[in-house]
Design an enzyme around this catalytic site. Structure first.
Site, PDB file in Angstrom:
ATOM      1  N   LYS A 164       0.832  -1.206   0.000  1.00 12.89           N
ATOM      2  CA  LYS A 164       0.000   0.000   0.000  1.00 12.89           C
ATOM      3  C   LYS A 164       0.878   1.273   0.000  1.00 12.89           C
ATOM      4  O   LYS A 164       2.093   1.174  -0.012  1.00 12.89           O
ATOM      5  CB  LYS A 164      -0.967  -0.053   1.190  1.00 12.89           C
ATOM      6  CG  LYS A 164      -1.910  -1.289   1.136  1.00 12.89           C
ATOM      7  CD  LYS A 164      -2.867  -1.245  -0.038  1.00 12.89           C
ATOM      8  CE  LYS A 164      -3.516  -2.568  -0.428  1.00 12.89           C
ATOM      9  NZ  LYS A 164      -4.364  -3.198   0.537  1.00 12.89           N
TER      10      LYS A 164
HETATM   11  C1  LIG Z   1      -5.478  -4.293   0.748  1.00 15.71           C
HETATM   12  C2  LIG Z   1      -6.943  -4.113   0.743  1.00 15.71           C
HETATM   13  C3  LIG Z   1      -7.780  -4.588   1.768  1.00 15.71           C
HETATM   14  C4  LIG Z   1      -7.312  -5.513   2.836  1.00 15.71           C
HETATM   15  O1  LIG Z   1      -6.225  -5.060   3.532  1.00 15.71           O
HETATM   16  P1  LIG Z   1      -5.202  -6.123   4.229  1.00 15.71           P
HETATM   17  O2  LIG Z   1      -4.321  -5.215   5.005  1.00 15.71           O
HETATM   18  O3  LIG Z   1      -4.511  -6.853   3.125  1.00 15.71           O
HETATM   19  O4  LIG Z   1      -6.012  -7.014   5.079  1.00 15.71           O
HETATM   20  C5  LIG Z   1      -9.122  -4.242   1.747  1.00 15.71           C
HETATM   21  N1  LIG Z   1      -9.632  -3.515   0.756  1.00 15.71           N
HETATM   22  C6  LIG Z   1      -8.881  -3.083  -0.273  1.00 15.71           C
HETATM   23  C7  LIG Z   1      -9.525  -2.262  -1.337  1.00 15.71           C
HETATM   24  C8  LIG Z   1      -7.516  -3.378  -0.324  1.00 15.71           C
HETATM   25  O5  LIG Z   1      -6.785  -2.949  -1.349  1.00 15.71           O
END
Ligand SMILES: *Cc1c(COP(=O)(O)O)cnc(C)c1O
Length: 410
Positions: free
Chosen positions: A191
């Site tokens: 992210k």
């Molecule tokens: C990455 C992501 C999640 C989940 O996050 P994690 O930290 O991997 O559990 C949820 N929604 C979206 C749109 C994402 O990109």
């Protein structure tokens, strides 16, 4: 022969902004001997600074983006079988928490140009049993959240923003995560900022904030008098170690976003006018923060569409992703075969048949969007040279594929 340019990757140091600041804070936490956020100061500081940054009163850190979604849904406290409207194109971690809370995810179709839900597609699936709407800002491009919030307000239901891919994105001058009732963020490896795994929730609503804080802490109200485990909840806490990395990363977020945007603008300009290649569509009042840079590839102009272009780009060391997710979420076994708790199929057993009708013709935007999208890898360590390498490769291969069509002979 192609240049041996390798793009920085967000899966290792080459594409991440991790460095001395993170190391110093982690070292400080370890030397303090206090690794739990129930006693240490670091996660608390992260939460305060995150709330200020987004422009809300409350923010809580948790163990993942999936946990953040679970915290949001649990705070709203749906009755079993209540419906939560969400998107057909998202991370599974944004969907399974709904089922764990006994509620039914109801999928809204998406705009094939952005792969985001719209006010119209959400409105089309609202029912008497809708208890909340989740708005996902896919790839960092804000969905029309103000319009969806207005729709939700008329029905007295909350909006959860899934801003996992959209740190510092904005619509109509307001940061995503502060437009709806609750915002959810992820700090997972890939992210905008990361501490390996982690999540954050945001809200301006005091009552929801208390429930969110409790749900992360086994519903134990630390610091209040006469505490009790007030309801069913989990331990979704972030550790001080993760908090240290996240806090150092927070200082770098604005720069990371600015670099991603600047490079995206450069790529968009460089790709103008290529037959069959469309660059991102962004609403006039929105600010896109480019978690990924997505192309739309028209197979009528570029034979073979995204898979053919991706194969050509792979020869240039560019690992793009046709389709983003291989299939709409509702085609995965957990939904298709309702594999949940033992053989119970709960909570699907409580669903209206229309809420779990995943017929293809109900999702034209979803199928068209997945067919045409090509996701380019993107991060804040790109230089102009990387962007130009991408642009040159895309232009060359799209045109080469173009020329296989007789009607586009030059
Ligand atoms: C990455 C992501 C999640 C989940 O996050 P994690 O930290 O991997 O559990 C949820 N929604 C979206 C749109 C994402 O990109």
């Amino acid at each position: 022969m192609a240049d041996p340019i390798t793009l920085p990757s967000d899966q290792d140091a080459s594409g991440r902004s991790l460095g001395a600041e993170e190391i110093a804070l982690v070292e400080k936490v370890i030397r303090s001997g206090t690794l739990t956020s129930t006693k240490g100061p670091v996660v608390k500081e992260l939460e305060k600074r995150f709330a200020d940054m987004i422009g809300v009163r409350h923010s809580y850190a948790c163990s993942s983006g999936s946990a953040a979604i679970h915290v949001a849904v649990a705070a709203i406290d749906p009755e079993p079988g209540d419906e939560i409207v969400t998107t057909s194109i998202t991370d599974m971690g944004a969907l399974t928490p709904i089922l764990y809370q006994g509620a039914i995810p109801v999928f809204a179709d998406v705009d094939p140009a952005t792969l985001n839900v719209t006010a119209a597609s959400v409105e089309a699936v609202l029912s008497e049993r809708t208890r909340a709407i989740i708005v996902t800002h896919l790839f960092g491009n804000p969905a029309e959240t103000h319009a969806i919030k207005a729709l939700a307000d008329r029905r007295g239901i909350p909006v959860i923003e899934d801003a996992a891919q959209a740190f510092l994105a904005a619509e109509a001058g307001k940061r995503v995560g502060a437009i709806g009732t609750i915002g959810c963020f992820s700090l997972q490896q890939g992210k905008h900022i990361t501490c390996g795994e982690g999540g954050v929730v945001t809200t301006d609503d005091d009552a929801l904030a208390r429930r969110m804080r409790l749900f992360i802490n086994k519903a134990w109200p630390y610091g209040e008098s006469g505490p009790d485990h007030e309801f069913l909840a989990l331990n979704y806490r972030m550790t001080e170690l993760q908090g240290a990395v996240a806090l150092a990363q927070l200082d770098k977020l604005a720069d990371n976003v600015a670099i991603r945007q600047c490079n995206a603008d450069r790529l968009t300009a460089a790709l103008a006018g290529i037959n069959g290649i469309a660059t991102p569509v962004i609403a006039a009042n929105a600010e896109h923060v480019y978690w990924k840079y997505c192309l739309r590839v028209d197979a009528n102009a570029v034979p073979g569409g995204p898979p053919a272009l991706a194969a050509a780009l792979k020869d240039e060391n560019i690992l793009s992703a046709p389709r983003y997710i291989q299939k709409p979420a509702f085609e995965c076994a957990v939904f298709r075969d309702q594999r949940t708790f033992g053989n119970s199929r709960f909570p699907f057993t409580l669903a209206r048949s229309e809420a779990v009708d995943y017929a293809r013709e109900r999702f034209p935007g979803t199928y068209a969007g997945l067919r045409d999208v090509l996701v380019l890898p993107w991060n804040e360590r790109y230089t102009n040279a990387h962007v130009d390498h991408l642009a040159t490769a895309i232009r060359a291969h799209a045109s080469a594929l173009n020329r296989t069509l007789p009607e586009v002979a030059e």
